[in-house]
Design a protein around this motif. Structure first.
Motif, short mmCIF file in Angstrom:
data_model
loop_
_atom_site.label_atom_id
_atom_site.label_comp_id
_atom_site.label_asym_id
_atom_site.label_seq_id
_atom_site.Cartn_x
_atom_site.Cartn_y
_atom_site.Cartn_z
N ASN A 31 -2.40 49.12 50.18
CA ASN A 31 -3.17 50.21 50.35
C ASN A 31 -3.78 51.48 51.09
O ASN A 31 -4.09 52.24 50.73
N VAL A 32 -2.43 51.46 51.77
CA VAL A 32 -2.37 52.49 52.50
C VAL A 32 -1.31 53.92 51.96
O VAL A 32 -0.61 53.43 52.16
N PRO A 33 -2.20 54.86 51.30
CA PRO A 33 -1.24 55.27 50.51
C PRO A 33 -0.20 55.91 51.21
O PRO A 33 1.10 55.93 50.44
N ARG A 34 -0.29 56.00 52.87
CA ARG A 34 1.73 56.38 53.60
C ARG A 34 2.34 55.62 53.71
O ARG A 34 2.98 55.56 53.57
N ARG B 225 -12.70 36.06 53.88
CA ARG B 225 -11.89 37.02 54.04
C ARG B 225 -12.25 37.88 54.90
O ARG B 225 -13.77 38.40 54.47
N SER B 226 -11.74 38.16 55.71
CA SER B 226 -11.96 40.12 56.94
C SER B 226 -11.85 40.99 56.02
O SER B 226 -11.27 40.77 54.59
N PRO B 227 -12.82 41.65 55.46
CA PRO B 227 -13.21 43.13 55.28
C PRO B 227 -11.56 43.46 55.60
O PRO B 227 -10.79 44.25 54.67
N LEU B 228 -11.05 43.55 57.09
CA LEU B 228 -9.93 44.51 57.07
C LEU B 228 -8.41 43.50 57.43
O LEU B 228 -8.47 42.36 57.69
N HIS B 229 -7.78 44.18 57.33
CA HIS B 229 -6.30 43.33 56.96
C HIS B 229 -5.32 43.35 58.57
O HIS B 229 -5.07 42.61 59.60
N GLY B 230 -6.20 44.42 58.48
CA GLY B 230 -5.33 45.36 60.42
C GLY B 230 -5.60 46.59 60.16
O GLY B 230 -6.18 47.17 59.61
N ILE B 231 -4.73 46.97 61.41
CA ILE B 231 -4.91 48.49 61.37
C ILE B 231 -3.66 48.94 61.70
O ILE B 231 -2.70 48.33 62.54
N LEU B 232 -2.62 50.26 61.14
CA LEU B 232 -1.84 50.84 60.75
C LEU B 232 -1.23 51.49 61.59
O LEU B 232 -2.17 52.56 60.83
N ASN C 273 11.15 34.47 53.25
CA ASN C 273 10.38 36.58 52.84
C ASN C 273 8.98 36.33 52.65
O ASN C 273 8.05 37.42 51.87
N GLY C 274 8.83 35.44 51.84
CA GLY C 274 7.68 35.13 50.60
C GLY C 274 7.22 36.16 49.59
O GLY C 274 6.77 36.64 49.03
N LEU C 275 8.99 36.22 49.29
CA LEU C 275 8.76 36.57 47.87
C LEU C 275 9.43 35.60 46.58
O LEU C 275 9.95 35.33 46.87
N PRO C 276 8.87 36.63 45.30
CA PRO C 276 8.08 37.71 44.72
C PRO C 276 7.18 37.92 45.18
O PRO C 276 5.57 36.87 45.01
N LYS C 277 6.44 39.09 45.64
CA LYS C 277 4.25 38.64 46.01
C LYS C 277 3.68 40.59 45.83
O LYS C 277 4.12 41.08 46.94
N PRO C 278 3.44 40.20 44.74
CA PRO C 278 2.90 41.47 43.69
C PRO C 278 1.95 42.12 44.32
O PRO C 278 2.01 43.61 45.00
N TYR C 279 1.69 41.39 45.09
CA TYR C 279 0.63 42.29 45.98
C TYR C 279 0.13 41.65 47.64
O TYR C 279 0.57 41.08 47.91
N HIS C 280 0.21 42.83 48.55
CA HIS C 280 -0.22 42.88 50.10
C HIS C 280 -0.87 43.92 49.88
O HIS C 280 -0.27 45.16 49.87
N PRO C 281 -1.28 43.53 51.05
CA PRO C 281 -2.58 44.68 52.02
C PRO C 281 -2.52 46.05 51.75
O PRO C 281 -2.74 47.17 51.76
N VAL C 282 -0.61 46.06 52.65
CA VAL C 282 -0.43 46.72 53.09
C VAL C 282 0.06 47.92 52.46
O VAL C 282 -0.30 49.75 52.57
N ASP D 137 0.66 57.81 70.71
CA ASP D 137 1.70 59.03 70.09
C ASP D 137 1.36 58.35 68.68
O ASP D 137 2.31 59.08 67.54
N ALA D 138 1.37 57.72 68.26
CA ALA D 138 1.00 57.65 67.00
C ALA D 138 1.06 58.97 66.24
O ALA D 138 -0.20 59.37 66.55
N LYS D 139 1.17 58.64 64.67
CA LYS D 139 0.97 60.08 63.70
C LYS D 139 -0.62 59.85 62.98
O LYS D 139 -1.03 60.53 62.83
N GLU D 140 -0.57 59.01 62.96
CA GLU D 140 -1.69 58.18 62.32
C GLU D 140 -1.74 56.78 62.23
O GLU D 140 -0.78 56.37 61.99
N VAL D 141 -2.97 56.72 62.59
CA VAL D 141 -3.81 55.53 61.98
C VAL D 141 -4.67 55.10 61.21
O VAL D 141 -5.63 55.77 61.28
N SER D 142 -4.63 53.82 61.16
CA SER D 142 -5.75 53.99 59.48
C SER D 142 -5.66 52.41 59.02
O SER D 142 -5.14 51.89 59.41
N GLU D 143 -7.28 52.12 58.96
CA GLU D 143 -7.77 50.68 58.54
C GLU D 143 -6.66 49.86 57.15
O GLU D 143 -6.67 50.89 56.44
N VAL D 144 -6.08 48.81 57.16
CA VAL D 144 -6.01 48.62 55.65
C VAL D 144 -7.11 48.06 55.16
O VAL D 144 -6.85 46.57 56.13
#
Lengths: 177, 461
Positions: A132-135, A2-9, A121-130, A168-175
């Motif tokens: 992890n980003v508090p915002r 697994r890659s340590p990153l899910h993606g960039i948000l 939609n792949g639900l129910p899904k208790p965990y999803h990496p996104v 012009d993203a307000k914030e860019v963060s790694e997931v």
């Protein structure tokens, strides 16, 4: 592996910005792009090519199954399992079977619609990496997010982040994955 | 969303949503009722009254189980009495919720977005109350599952030529589909509550229910398809449910029941009483929680208009019933109509006419529709009138049929009244628990009503 990153948000403030950003990302050749919004945005379906849905077919099959089982249930009970002569009427009195057949058609189709929607939609899904980003908690309130996932062949940690910054993203963060 | 909504003020109509709202303010306002706001006095007052009435219901049902249906006023020839009257009344009330959530969605009426959630909740709780009555009326209620076909050692099966068995299927399907539709609509809002909740318990509770909803474009796409398909399925379903309920009457050959006008007449009456209940719930709620900018005068006005429209269909049906009784030339039918108007239950009949036909005409006046107090009062009157309608249909048809030797009278006992008011308590108890625990207005659908929700295409490079 697994890659340590899910993606960039990337976070945006309005639906228009999100749609424009999704379009730019698609034009740039990214394929694993996911958009998150607090309400459905029709234009995103065009941009992300989401018009095709298998759900109507699932519902149709559910409805047909429901109708068949409703009618066959009544036929089996009234004609084979528990035949009763009432006023000389035929055992197979189909007009009386219409209501239950109809109700079971609706019931099975509705169950297919709900469980089909959840499954697609792949639900129910208790965990999803996104999450992890508090915002990301604001994705259900008033913020719009675009995620370029690391499984994309063009994904590059620095390059993709720089590209999203340029939108012009307000914030860019790694997931984190 | 169509442009005209913003122009409504110019057309002289109230807007669907008050000015000055943004995605954040609508989210916070609706979710605060559940998460942070202190409940208004009205909530405690209604909940405690409703709780006491629910206890009365438990008492009435306990006595019923111990002693049998003899504690009610029913006997031959009026074997149906209050139980079936209440069943039809509650089922009818539920219909407005499905009409608002399904039919108005298909007809692209976005004003429904801020009232559909609690109207659907109303449907579910009304159907729950309705479902109690046929079971309590069974005599041996603990054997109710015999109505469902299953392989059993007794070797017997239900009789599918009977409308009472159709009813079992219609009502259980209706209850199931209503709950499913409600849950699908709730899913995105449960995710909002999960994300907004400050307590661990709240996060766990709403997190479990939200099932990991993320609001991704793919999610929304399937969600929208599912909602539209469910609306398409619920629309014929809701029309069929009261049609099947009316079959309970029309398939019998009793005078006053054996008539083809019943299905449309029952459906119109159901929507009529349902909208009355929507107004009875909406008017105090918007006042107590300060939701006047989300449930606006436009909603009350539109609901009042639907009430007036369906009320006129009901009035037409009463006229046609009387006309057909005379025109058919059938003696017992003519006698039944005369007996309804002048017999021992004439008082109830004329009360229902004044409630359902006369008083409702006030809604033609805009001033009355703009007055919440008047609307509330008229809605209560309609609910009473629609209850009386079912009472008169059931009792007057049964108490004097073909053979004068088998005539009789029905007088409700205090246990009849206790069971009936008890279910009103149960309904209010469930409803006010819902208001406390779940968002009573659909948050994500209200967001789509905001002007900022529209995507401006000029951003295209």
């Amino acid at each position: 592996m697994r890659s340590p990153l899910h993606g960039i948000l990337a976070e945006f403030e309005s639906p228009s910005e999100l749609v424009a950003a999704a379009r730019r990302a698609k034009e740039r050749g990214y394929r694993k792009v996911e958009a998150y919004s607090p309400f459905p945005i029709e234009e995103l379906n065009d941009v992300l090519h989401l018009h095709h849905s298998r759900l109507p077919l699932i519902v149709l099959i559910g409805g047909i199954l429901g109708g068949l089982s409703g009618y066959l249930l009544q036929y089996y009970i009234a004609v084979i399992d528990y035949p009763i002569n009432i006023g000389g009427r035929p055992l197979h009195s189909w007009p009386s079977f219409i209501v239950v057949t109809f109700e079971l058609t609706i019931l099975f189709a509705a169950l297919a619609a709900v469980f089909g929607m959840l499954a697609l939609n792949g639900l129910p899904k208790p965990y999803h990496p996104v999450f992890n980003v508090p915002r990301f908690a604001l994705a259900s309130r008033n913020r719009f997010f675009l995620c370029v996932e690391s499984s994309d062949p063009q994904f590059d940690r620095k390059d993709t982040a720089a590209f999203l910054e340029s939108l012009d993203a307000k914030e860019v963060s790694e997931v984190a994955d | 969303m169509p442009e005209q909504q913003l122009l409504d003020a110019e057309k002289g109509q109230a807007p669907v949503i008050g000015p000055g709202h943004t995605f954040a303010t609508v989210t916070d306002k609706i979710s605060s009722v559940v998460l942070t706001q202190r409940q208004p006095l009205m909530w405690f007052a209604t909940l405690s009254t409703a709780f006491l009435l629910t206890m009365l219901l438990l008492l009435a049902v306990t006595v019923l189980f111990a002693k049998g249906t003899g504690i009610w006023g029913i006997n031959m020839p009026v074997a149906w009495g209050f139980a079936i009257t209440n069943f039809v009344w509650w089922i009818g009330i539920g219909h407005a919720g499905t009409l608002i959530s399904a039919i108005l969605l298909l007809l692209n009426q976005p004003w429904r977005n801020s009232i559909n959630r609690f109207a659907e909740a109303m449907t579910i709780f009304a159907v729950a109350c309705a479902g109690l009555f046929p079971i309590l009326h069974l005599g041996r209620p603990w054997l109710f599952y015999w109505l469902i076909p299953y392989p059993n050692t007794m070797g017997v099966q239900p009789q599918f030529r009977s409308p009472l068995v159709w009813d079992v299927f219609a009502v259980t399907t209706y209850a199931t589909v209503s709950v499913l539709f409600w849950f699908v609509g709730l899913l995105p809002d449960l995710a909002t509550l999960r994300d907004r909740s400050q307590t661990r318990l709240g996060q766990m509770f709403y997190g479990m229910l939200a099932m990991g909803w993320r609001g991704s474009a793919r999610h929304w796409r399937q969600h929208e398809v599912a909602s539209l398909l469910l609306a398409g399925l619920a629309t014929p379903l809701v029309l069929s449910v009261h049609t099947v309920v009316s079959f309970d009457f029309t398939i019998a050959i009793l005078p006053g029941w054996h008539s083809t006008i019943f299905p449309p007449y029952f459906v119109a009456g159901a929507i009529y009483s349902g909208f009355a209940m929507v107004l009875v719930l909406a008017i105090p709620l918007r006042a107590a929680y300060g939701l006047g900018d989300l449930i606006t005068m436009r909603h009350l006005d539109n609901s009042a208009k639907v009430m007036l429209g369906t009320g006129l269909i009901v009035a037409y049906s009463y006229l046609m019933e009387a006309f057909m009784a005379w025109y058919s030339g059938v003696g017992v039918e003519k006698f039944l109509m005369l007996n309804r108007m002048t017999g021992p239950y004439a008082e109830q009949f004329w009360m229902l006419v004044s409630c359902n036909i006369v008083i409702i005409q006030l809604l033609w006046f805009r001033k009355v529709r703009q007055n919440t107090l008047a609307l509330f009062g008229i809605s209560i009157v309609v609910l009473i009138g629609m209850w009386l309608e079912r009472y008169v249909i059931i009792v007057t048809s049964l108490h004097r049929d073909f053979l004068p030797s088998s005539w009789g009278m029905f007088h409700p006992t205090r246990w009849d009244w206790a069971t009936y008011t008890g279910t009103i308590g149960l309904f209010l108890l469930l409803f006010f628990l819902f208001v406390r625990l779940l968002p009573m207005i659909s948050i994500f659908e209200v967001r789509t009503l905001l002007p900022e929700a529209r995507v401006k295409e000029e951003t295209r490079a």
